[in-house]
Design a protein around this motif. Structure first.
Motif, mmCIF file in Angstrom:
data_model
loop_
_atom_site.group_PDB
_atom_site.id
_atom_site.type_symbol
_atom_site.label_atom_id
_atom_site.label_comp_id
_atom_site.label_asym_id
_atom_site.label_seq_id
_atom_site.Cartn_x
_atom_site.Cartn_y
_atom_site.Cartn_z
ATOM 1 N N ALA A 1 35.762 54.562 50.968
ATOM 2 C CA ALA A 1 35.632 54.870 52.646
ATOM 3 C C ALA A 1 34.251 53.900 52.813
ATOM 4 O O ALA A 1 33.502 53.752 52.124
ATOM 5 C CB ALA A 1 35.210 56.233 52.857
ATOM 6 N N VAL A 2 34.298 53.491 54.042
ATOM 7 C CA VAL A 2 33.162 52.906 54.604
ATOM 8 C C VAL A 2 32.085 53.619 55.208
ATOM 9 O O VAL A 2 32.639 54.669 56.238
ATOM 10 C CB VAL A 2 33.616 51.872 55.843
ATOM 11 N N PRO A 3 30.698 53.872 54.846
ATOM 12 C CA PRO A 3 29.688 54.782 55.242
ATOM 13 C C PRO A 3 29.762 54.702 56.962
ATOM 14 O O PRO A 3 29.758 53.682 57.249
ATOM 15 C CB PRO A 3 28.505 54.250 54.492
ATOM 16 N N THR A 4 29.544 55.684 57.552
ATOM 17 C CA THR A 4 29.606 55.900 58.883
ATOM 18 C C THR A 4 28.752 57.219 59.329
ATOM 19 O O THR A 4 28.738 58.327 58.873
ATOM 20 C CB THR A 4 30.706 55.611 59.724
ATOM 21 N N ARG A 5 28.334 57.326 60.769
ATOM 22 C CA ARG A 5 27.731 58.537 61.310
ATOM 23 C C ARG A 5 29.006 59.130 61.921
ATOM 24 O O ARG A 5 29.535 58.581 62.653
ATOM 25 C CB ARG A 5 26.778 58.188 62.211
ATOM 26 N N VAL A 6 29.442 60.364 61.034
ATOM 27 C CA VAL A 6 30.638 60.892 61.886
ATOM 28 C C VAL A 6 30.523 61.745 62.661
ATOM 29 O O VAL A 6 29.508 62.672 62.892
ATOM 30 C CB VAL A 6 31.357 61.740 60.455
#
Length: 320
Positions: free
Chosen positions: A242-247
């Motif tokens: 997965a691509v890290p992101t602020r969910v």
């Protein structure tokens, strides 16, 4: 290479998100256009793939919202049916991790009333891929009509299916009973880890891929949230992180992943048949692109897929 058209068939749902109200005896709702197939069509169009949406859109306030949203994203609604029935409403409650639990108000609504005549005149000569799934494949009376349409489309186009199981509205056993038939129709099967647990409980993702390959699906992709995705092409496997992101929330993330996958394959001329020219490296590259699309969707509220320029910027910034 410019991607050829992808035709998406299915529902458009009013996603109503609960919000703080001004009084204790009030409930405030923020309504956004949603529904798995509609989200996928919007994401495809925003990525630059010509996307046609076959839907039954009500003339009510929600249906007018759907139509404006789809057209603003560049989705072709030339074959959308102007339906007399009301729109489907889904009320979403988000948990602390941004995961949504839905309750549906879907009795006798427009999305499930397909007739053979409504789909008989659809020209697929310019379509590389037909994508469908979710409730349109299991809600009667239209589900059988949708399955017949896929069977008629298969000689002309790649077929993609996302089961998107909704157990509160349709018992998982209904999906299980039809899944082998869907695999026989589909070239691409994309589903979530939650779908897997409902469809084949206590089965590993790898075992599930083999079951669905044996039933006919050539490419199976299982998305696993923060765990990335497992893709299996005729039994050859690849895992993509997965691509890290602020969910903010995960609503529409799987639909955006599907759109990213199909857009990437289509832009490289790999859709339009039985995926005979597809290699595992192509699948891995498409899944990496799709993971970026999904990450951007998770970073904003509701089912709001990114535009091509946003994805291009994120992919360029990713060192992987």
């Amino acid at each position: 290479m410019s991607p050829r058209q992808i035709t998406v068939l299915g529902e458009c749902v009013a996603d109503a998100f609960t919000e703080p109200a001004n009084a204790s005896n009030e409930l405030a709702l923020r309504v956004l256009p949603g529904g798995g197939p509609a989200n996928t069509a919007v994401a495809l169009a925003r990525l630059g793939t010509p996307a046609r949406f076959l839907a039954r859109l009500s003339g009510d306030v929600f249906g007018r919202l759907f139509r404006a949203h789809l057209e603003a994203s560049g989705v072709d609604l030339s074959h959308a049916v102007r339906a007399a029935e009301p729109s489907t409403l889904a009320v979403a409650e988000l948990d602390a991790h941004g995961q949504a639990a839905f309750s549906f108000h879907a009795q006798n609504t427009a999305d499930w009333q397909w007739t053979a005549g409504e789909l008989a005149q659809v020209d697929l000569s310019g379509t590389a891929c037909v994508h469908t799934g979710s409730l349109a494949l299991v809600r009667e009376p239209g589900a059988a009509v949708v399955e017949d349409f896929l069977a008629a489309a298969a000689p002309h186009a790649t077929v993609s299916i996302d089961p998107n199981v909704r157990p509160l509205l349709v018992h998982p056993e209904v999906y299980r009973a039809r899944l082998a038939h869907w695999c026989a129709l589909a070239d691409v099967l994309r589903l979530s880890e939650d779908d897997l647990e409902l469809l084949l409980p206590d089965t590993s993702p790898e075992q599930a891929c083999d079951v669905w390959h044996a039933a006919g699906a050539r490419l199976v992709v299982i998305t696993r949230g923060a765990g990335g995705a497992l893709a299996s092409l005729d039994g050859e496997r690849v895992r993509v992180p997965a691509v890290p992101t602020r969910v903010v929330d995960t609503v529409g993330a799987g639909d955006s992943f599907t759109a990213g996958l199909l857009h990437h394959l289509g832009a490289r001329g790999l859709l339009g048949g039985r995926l005979t020219g597809l290699r595992l490296d192509d699948v891995a590259e498409a899944c990496r692109f799709a993971a970026h699309v999904a990450a951007l969707t998770c970073s904003v509220a509701g089912p709001n897929p990114p535009w091509q320029s946003q994805v291009t910027q994120l992919v360029a910034a990713d060192p992987v």
